[in-house]
Enzyme design. Structure first.
Site, short mmCIF file in Angstrom:
data_model
loop_
_atom_site.label_atom_id
_atom_site.label_comp_id
_atom_site.label_asym_id
_atom_site.label_seq_id
_atom_site.Cartn_x
_atom_site.Cartn_y
_atom_site.Cartn_z
N VAL A 133 3.07 2.63 8.52
CA VAL A 133 3.60 3.99 8.59
C VAL A 133 2.86 4.80 9.66
O VAL A 133 3.47 5.47 10.50
CB VAL A 133 3.50 4.70 7.21
CG1 VAL A 133 3.97 6.15 7.32
CG2 VAL A 133 4.32 3.97 6.16
N LYS A 179 9.29 1.61 -12.50
CA LYS A 179 8.29 0.84 -11.77
C LYS A 179 7.94 -0.38 -12.61
O LYS A 179 8.09 -0.34 -13.85
CB LYS A 179 7.02 1.70 -11.57
CG LYS A 179 6.17 1.29 -10.41
CD LYS A 179 6.56 2.00 -9.14
CE LYS A 179 5.74 1.49 -7.97
NZ LYS A 179 6.06 2.16 -6.72
N GLY A 190 -5.39 6.09 8.99
CA GLY A 190 -4.68 4.86 8.61
C GLY A 190 -3.54 4.61 9.56
O GLY A 190 -2.51 5.30 9.51
N VAL A 191 -3.73 3.67 10.48
CA VAL A 191 -2.66 3.38 11.44
C VAL A 191 -2.05 2.01 11.14
O VAL A 191 -2.01 1.12 11.98
CB VAL A 191 -3.13 3.51 12.91
CG1 VAL A 191 -3.22 4.96 13.30
CG2 VAL A 191 -4.47 2.80 13.14
N GLY A 192 -1.59 1.88 9.90
CA GLY A 192 -0.88 0.67 9.48
C GLY A 192 0.59 0.82 9.81
O GLY A 192 0.96 1.45 10.81
P1 NAD Z 1 -0.58 -0.38 5.51
O1 NAD Z 1 -1.36 -1.24 4.60
O2 NAD Z 1 0.30 -1.00 6.54
O3 NAD Z 1 -1.57 0.60 6.30
C1 NAD Z 1 -2.64 1.23 5.72
C2 NAD Z 1 -3.71 1.37 6.79
O4 NAD Z 1 -4.80 2.11 6.23
C3 NAD Z 1 -4.28 0.03 7.26
O5 NAD Z 1 -4.29 0.00 8.67
C4 NAD Z 1 -5.68 0.01 6.68
O6 NAD Z 1 -6.60 -0.71 7.49
C5 NAD Z 1 -6.00 1.48 6.62
N1 NAD Z 1 -7.06 1.84 5.67
C6 NAD Z 1 -7.31 1.31 4.45
N2 NAD Z 1 -8.37 1.90 3.89
C7 NAD Z 1 -8.80 2.85 4.76
C8 NAD Z 1 -9.85 3.79 4.78
N3 NAD Z 1 -10.71 3.86 3.76
N4 NAD Z 1 -9.98 4.61 5.83
C9 NAD Z 1 -9.12 4.52 6.89
N5 NAD Z 1 -8.10 3.65 6.95
C10 NAD Z 1 -7.96 2.81 5.91
O7 NAD Z 1 0.24 0.61 4.58
P2 NAD Z 1 1.50 1.49 4.96
O8 NAD Z 1 2.73 0.76 4.57
O9 NAD Z 1 1.36 2.01 6.34
O10 NAD Z 1 1.35 2.71 3.92
C11 NAD Z 1 0.40 3.73 4.15
C12 NAD Z 1 0.38 4.67 2.94
O11 NAD Z 1 1.68 5.22 2.74
C13 NAD Z 1 0.04 3.97 1.61
O12 NAD Z 1 -0.66 4.88 0.80
C14 NAD Z 1 1.40 3.70 1.00
O13 NAD Z 1 1.34 3.61 -0.41
C15 NAD Z 1 2.16 4.94 1.45
N6 NAD Z 1 3.61 4.73 1.50
C16 NAD Z 1 4.14 3.76 2.31
C17 NAD Z 1 5.53 3.59 2.36
C18 NAD Z 1 6.14 2.56 3.26
O14 NAD Z 1 7.37 2.61 3.46
N7 NAD Z 1 5.38 1.65 3.84
C19 NAD Z 1 6.36 4.41 1.59
C20 NAD Z 1 5.80 5.41 0.78
C21 NAD Z 1 4.42 5.55 0.75
#
Ligand code: NAD
Length: 366
Positions: free
Chosen positions: A195, A92, A191-193
């Site tokens: 993923v 990392k 968290g509906v981002g």
């Molecule tokens: P993202 O930033 O697109 O989505 C995160 C979502 O969580 C956002 O919609 C945000 O508004 C919401 N959020 C933030 N704080 C919050 C809270 N206190 N309560 C409720 N919702 C909240 O991120 P992502 O890419 O969807 O990743 C989500 C998680 O998965 C992260 O922890 C990331 O490290 C992990 N992850 C992602 C990937 C990937 O391929 N994107 C891979 C491995 C792990």
């Protein structure tokens, strides 16, 4: 299990001692006067292959905090790659500073440092690093993944992460209920981002009763109108009646308070570092009879995606097929956890170390 935190690492703490405790091979400090670049690259273990892990840019309060982060994150990557059956080690990088510092020269300089490691470390995106940044890094090194599909890269890894999480969740249902069907199950996606949103889609298609929470009103509105999911306020999430909790937002949501309140039977979500204290909370969940899918196992789809990119001739179907195996890995971990009466987190780490040792011996054999 070894714990590292800033409080324990004072200025007097020997860095070599810390590397020895955590099993790191190499730490590289990178500095460039002209661009102001300050970065630390952590190579934890390269027994299975080159150390692959994203670069995180963060305005760390201190160099010590940055070092702790890179040590912890690179070690986690070793276990994630090993348990996922990938021929990759763990690494990392962290860049210390404000995202406003990023420009072409700054990123290319970082790429040059990565290149200097001769392939022992391969970088990718992480917090505050975008595909465009990888393109600049790529101008100085081939040891970078997460490039856009137009450049032969794997593009956004989130759909693959989401699919792997869905597979892992089904395996957890099989363990807890004897059937991997999620039809009619009450699932809360926090968290509906990137993923979480795709996960809601899979769950809705399978007929699960999906609830969602987020801090973004806009995302909640979009996802609930698209998939008919019920919105739950952030304060209430641990008090609602649910079968499965899927943390897909932030880390450390599994702690003394939340575990005591939780009413679910399964925890299966993509967020990193879900257990506030790996050991204590891993066992607290076990005591409460809650089945937990270790985060570094269930969210490995993103790593699988960049691994496929690293192998060349990227093909998204192949990435999905490998991510599907998260189902079997989750089943195996639950089996080992039950057999040895250890937490799934501990079982997963043990299995990862076992593979590294076994393959290490193969590599040494004549
Ligand atoms: P993202 O930033 O697109 O989505 C995160 C979502 O969580 C956002 O919609 C945000 O508004 C919401 N959020 C933030 N704080 C919050 C809270 N206190 N309560 C409720 N919702 C909240 O991120 P992502 O890419 O969807 O990743 C989500 C998680 O998965 C992260 O922890 C990331 O490290 C992990 N992850 C992602 C990937 C990937 O391929 N994107 C891979 C491995 C792990």
């Amino acid at each position: 299990m070894i714990e590292v935190n800033e409080a324990k690492m004072t200025a007097k703490t020997s860095i070599f001692k810390k590397l020895e405790e955590m099993g790191h091979e190499q730490i590289v400090y990178c500095h460039d006067e002209h661009t102001g670049l300050k970065a630390i690259i952590g190579i934890h273990n390269t027994v299975l292959g080159p150390a692959l892990g994203g670069t995180r840019m963060w305005n760390y309060a201190s160099e010590q905090e940055a070092l702790v982060d890179v040590l912890r994150l690179s070690r986690g990557m070793t276990f994630k790659a090993a348990i996922s059956g990938l021929n990759l080690g763990g690494g990392k990088a962290v860049i210390i500073g404000d995202v406003k510092q990023k420009n072409e020269a700054f990123l290319r300089r970082f790429g040059k440092f990565v290149d200097g490691l001769g392939g022992r470390y391969i970088t990718a995106e992480d917090v505050n690093m975008k595909t465009r940044d990888m393109e600049y890094i790529h101008m100085e090194t081939n040891n970078v993944t997460g490039l856009p599909e137009s450049m032969g890269g794997g593009g956004d890894p989130s759909p693959v992460t989401s699919f792997g999480t869905y597979m892992g969740m089904k395996a957890m249902a099989k363990t807890a209920y004897g059937s991997d069907s999620l039809e009619g199950k009450k699932v809360l996606v926090q968290g509906v981002g990137q993923v979480g949103m795709y996960l809601v889609e899979y769950l809705t298609k399978e007929g699960a009763k999906v609830m969602i929470s987020d801090i973004s009103e806009e995302k909640l509105k979009n996802v609930s109108s698209q998939f008919g999911a019920t919105v739950i306020s952030n304060e209430d999430i641990f008090d609602v009646d649910m079968d499965i909790y899927a943390p897909c937002a932030l880390g450390a949501t599994l702690n003394d308070d939340s575990i005591a309140r939780m009413k679910c039977q399964i925890i299966a979500g993509a967020a990193n570092n879900q257990l506030e204290d790996e050991e204590k909370h891993g066992y607290m969940l076990m005591d409460r009879g809650i089945f937990y899918a270790p985060d570094f196992v269930i969210n490995a789809g993103g790593l699988i995606n960049v691994y496929k990119e690293h192998l060349g001739s990227y093909n998204r179907d192949r990435a999905y097929r490998t991510a599907e195996k998260i189902y079997d890995t989750c089943l195996n971990i639950q089996h080992v956890s039950e057999e040895h009466n250890i937490s799934p987190q501990e079982a997963a780490i043990k299995l990862a170390i076992k593979r590294i040792k076994a393959i290490g011996r193969v590599k040494l054999s004549k």
